[in-house]
Scaffold this motif. Structure first.
Motif, PDB file in Angstrom:
ATOM      1  N   ILE A  82      46.306  35.112   0.529  1.00 33.28           N
ATOM      2  CA  ILE A  82      45.388  35.074  -0.620  1.00 33.28           C
ATOM      3  C   ILE A  82      44.116  35.790  -0.189  1.00 33.28           C
ATOM      4  N   LYS A  83      43.622  36.686  -1.031  1.00 35.12           N
ATOM      5  CA  LYS A  83      42.403  37.420  -0.702  1.00 35.12           C
ATOM      6  C   LYS A  83      41.280  36.434  -0.373  1.00 35.12           C
ATOM      7  N   PRO A  84      40.481  36.736   0.641  1.00 33.64           N
ATOM      8  CA  PRO A  84      39.429  35.802   1.078  1.00 33.64           C
ATOM      9  C   PRO A  84      38.472  35.351  -0.025  1.00 33.64           C
ATOM     10  N   ASP A  85      38.120  36.220  -0.955  1.00 34.03           N
ATOM     11  CA  ASP A  85      37.180  35.852  -2.027  1.00 34.03           C
ATOM     12  C   ASP A  85      37.719  34.776  -2.962  1.00 34.03           C
ATOM     13  N   TYR A  86      39.029  34.526  -2.915  1.00 26.40           N
ATOM     14  CA  TYR A  86      39.643  33.573  -3.832  1.00 26.40           C
ATOM     15  C   TYR A  86      40.108  32.297  -3.136  1.00 26.40           C
ATOM     16  N   ARG A  87      39.809  32.177  -1.860  1.00 26.74           N
ATOM     17  CA  ARG A  87      40.203  30.974  -1.124  1.00 26.74           C
ATOM     18  C   ARG A  87      39.243  29.831  -1.428  1.00 26.74           C
ATOM     19  N   GLY A  88      39.694  28.616  -1.227  1.00 32.78           N
ATOM     20  CA  GLY A  88      38.856  27.452  -1.461  1.00 32.78           C
ATOM     21  C   GLY A  88      38.835  26.992  -2.908  1.00 32.78           C
ATOM     22  N   GLU A  89      39.682  27.588  -3.742  1.00 33.14           N
ATOM     23  CA  GLU A  89      39.754  27.212  -5.161  1.00 33.14           C
ATOM     24  C   GLU A  89      40.971  26.348  -5.466  1.00 33.14           C
ATOM     25  N   GLY A  90      41.752  26.033  -4.437  1.00 33.23           N
ATOM     26  CA  GLY A  90      42.975  25.266  -4.656  1.00 33.23           C
ATOM     27  C   GLY A  90      44.161  26.113  -5.071  1.00 33.23           C
ATOM     28  N   LEU A  91      44.013  27.439  -5.009  1.00 34.71           N
ATOM     29  CA  LEU A  91      45.110  28.320  -5.414  1.00 34.71           C
ATOM     30  C   LEU A  91      46.316  28.190  -4.502  1.00 34.71           C
ATOM     31  N   GLY A  92      46.077  28.018  -3.194  1.00 28.46           N
ATOM     32  CA  GLY A  92      47.189  27.887  -2.258  1.00 28.46           C
ATOM     33  C   GLY A  92      48.067  26.698  -2.598  1.00 28.46           C
ATOM     34  N   LYS A  93      47.432  25.583  -2.901  1.00 30.45           N
ATOM     35  CA  LYS A  93      48.179  24.373  -3.253  1.00 30.45           C
ATOM     36  C   LYS A  93      48.972  24.587  -4.551  1.00 30.45           C
ATOM     37  N   LYS A  94      48.339  25.214  -5.542  1.00 35.13           N
ATOM     38  CA  LYS A  94      49.032  25.482  -6.812  1.00 35.13           C
ATOM     39  C   LYS A  94      50.177  26.471  -6.622  1.00 35.13           C
ATOM     40  N   PHE A  95      49.940  27.489  -5.793  1.00 30.91           N
ATOM     41  CA  PHE A  95      50.972  28.484  -5.520  1.00 30.91           C
ATOM     42  C   PHE A  95      52.172  27.838  -4.832  1.00 30.91           C
ATOM     43  N   MET A  96      51.910  26.980  -3.847  1.00 26.98           N
ATOM     44  CA  MET A  96      52.994  26.297  -3.148  1.00 26.98           C
ATOM     45  C   MET A  96      53.779  25.392  -4.103  1.00 26.98           C
ATOM     46  N   LYS A  97      53.105  24.752  -5.024  1.00 32.03           N
ATOM     47  CA  LYS A  97      53.796  23.914  -6.022  1.00 32.03           C
ATOM     48  C   LYS A  97      54.702  24.787  -6.894  1.00 32.03           C
ATOM     49  N   TRP A  98      54.166  25.936  -7.314  1.00 33.37           N
ATOM     50  CA  TRP A  98      54.952  26.860  -8.134  1.00 33.37           C
ATOM     51  C   TRP A  98      56.187  27.341  -7.365  1.00 33.37           C
ATOM     52  N   ILE A  99      56.012  27.702  -6.079  1.00 30.21           N
ATOM     53  CA  ILE A  99      57.125  28.161  -5.241  1.00 30.21           C
ATOM     54  C   ILE A  99      58.146  27.042  -5.058  1.00 30.21           C
ATOM     55  N   ASN A 100      57.670  25.829  -4.796  1.00 27.91           N
ATOM     56  CA  ASN A 100      58.553  24.668  -4.647  1.00 27.91           C
ATOM     57  C   ASN A 100      59.401  24.487  -5.909  1.00 27.91           C
ATOM     58  N   ASP A 101      58.751  24.526  -7.063  1.00 22.43           N
ATOM     59  CA  ASP A 101      59.471  24.366  -8.334  1.00 22.43           C
ATOM     60  C   ASP A 101      60.473  25.503  -8.544  1.00 22.43           C
ATOM     61  N   TYR A 102      60.066  26.732  -8.214  1.00 19.90           N
ATOM     62  CA  TYR A 102      60.934  27.896  -8.356  1.00 19.90           C
ATOM     63  C   TYR A 102      62.187  27.724  -7.493  1.00 19.90           C
ATOM     64  N   ALA A 103      61.992  27.275  -6.245  1.00 23.53           N
ATOM     65  CA  ALA A 103      63.125  27.062  -5.344  1.00 23.53           C
ATOM     66  C   ALA A 103      64.051  25.975  -5.888  1.00 23.53           C
ATOM     67  N   MET A 104      63.493  24.878  -6.313  1.00 17.63           N
ATOM     68  CA  MET A 104      64.316  23.777  -6.836  1.00 17.63           C
ATOM     69  C   MET A 104      65.051  24.201  -8.101  1.00 17.63           C
ATOM     70  N   ASP A 105      64.368  24.912  -8.995  1.00 16.88           N
ATOM     71  CA  ASP A 105      64.995  25.376 -10.237  1.00 16.88           C
ATOM     72  C   ASP A 105      66.167  26.313  -9.969  1.00 16.88           C
ATOM     73  N   ASN A 106      66.150  26.975  -8.812  1.00 15.83           N
ATOM     74  CA  ASN A 106      67.206  27.917  -8.459  1.00 15.83           C
ATOM     75  C   ASN A 106      68.211  27.336  -7.465  1.00 15.83           C
ATOM     76  N   GLY A 107      68.175  26.003  -7.280  1.00 11.34           N
ATOM     77  CA  GLY A 107      69.194  25.314  -6.505  1.00 11.34           C
ATOM     78  C   GLY A 107      69.012  25.349  -4.992  1.00 11.34           C
ATOM     79  N   TYR A 108      67.789  25.584  -4.529  1.00 14.15           N
ATOM     80  CA  TYR A 108      67.550  25.629  -3.087  1.00 14.15           C
ATOM     81  C   TYR A 108      67.215  24.238  -2.552  1.00 14.15           C
ATOM     82  N   ASN A 109      67.604  23.983  -1.294  1.00 15.13           N
ATOM     83  CA  ASN A 109      67.435  22.677  -0.664  1.00 15.13           C
ATOM     84  C   ASN A 109      66.172  22.567   0.170  1.00 15.13           C
TER      85      ASN A 109
END
Length: 142
Positions: A82-109
């Motif tokens: 994540i570009k340094p100017d955008y860190r500290g906004e909670g984007l990493g946590k939201k991105f990881m949640k989105w990735i987690n959901d994407y993996a689960m929706d596609n049948g990954y363990n």
């Protein structure tokens, strides 16, 4: 703080990620080399996800898809940035949640990733997100 969106970047638009991956690697890998490698990667079990704000790519991660004997279907994150100017906004946590959901929706363990030994802030972040250290990543250049 303006809203962001998360989405898979189509293979024909992977050129967008080159500047961010170049920054992540502190310029140690030439952009021409990165372009060549991404052109090869897009023909493999690879996708790229991005964080966008006002149509600007501000964060990225690669997604490698495979089946592992010890966990089954696995999605491995690569070059998370994540570009340094955008860190500290909670984007990493939201991105990881989105990735987690994407993996689960596609049948990954499972989700997997490597992080550099000296990148202590990332270790804390991934621990807090539920990741555990499974082993060491070794590399031998040929």
């Amino acid at each position: 703080m303006m809203p962001c969106s998360f989405k898979i970047i189509p293979n024909n638009e992977l050129e967008l990620v080159i500047p961010l991956v170049y920054e992540l690697n502190e310029g140690k890998i030439d952009k021409v080399v990165l372009r060549s490698r991404f052109n090869e990667m897009k023909t493999q079990n690879y996708e790229c996800a991005g964080i966008f704000r006002d149509n600007e790519l501000i964060g990225v991660t690669g997604l490698w898809f495979c089946t592992r004997h010890y966990v089954g279907k696995s999605l491995e994150l690569d070059h998370v940035y994540i570009k340094p100017d955008y860190r500290g906004e909670g984007l990493g946590k939201k991105f990881m949640k989105w990735i987690n959901d994407y993996a689960m929706d596609n049948g990954y363990n499972a989700l997997e990733l490597n992080t550099y030994v000296q990148n202590y802030p990332s270790h804390k972040f991934y621990y807090n997100d539920g990741f555990e250290i499974l082993g060491y990543h070794f590399l031998k250049n040929l």
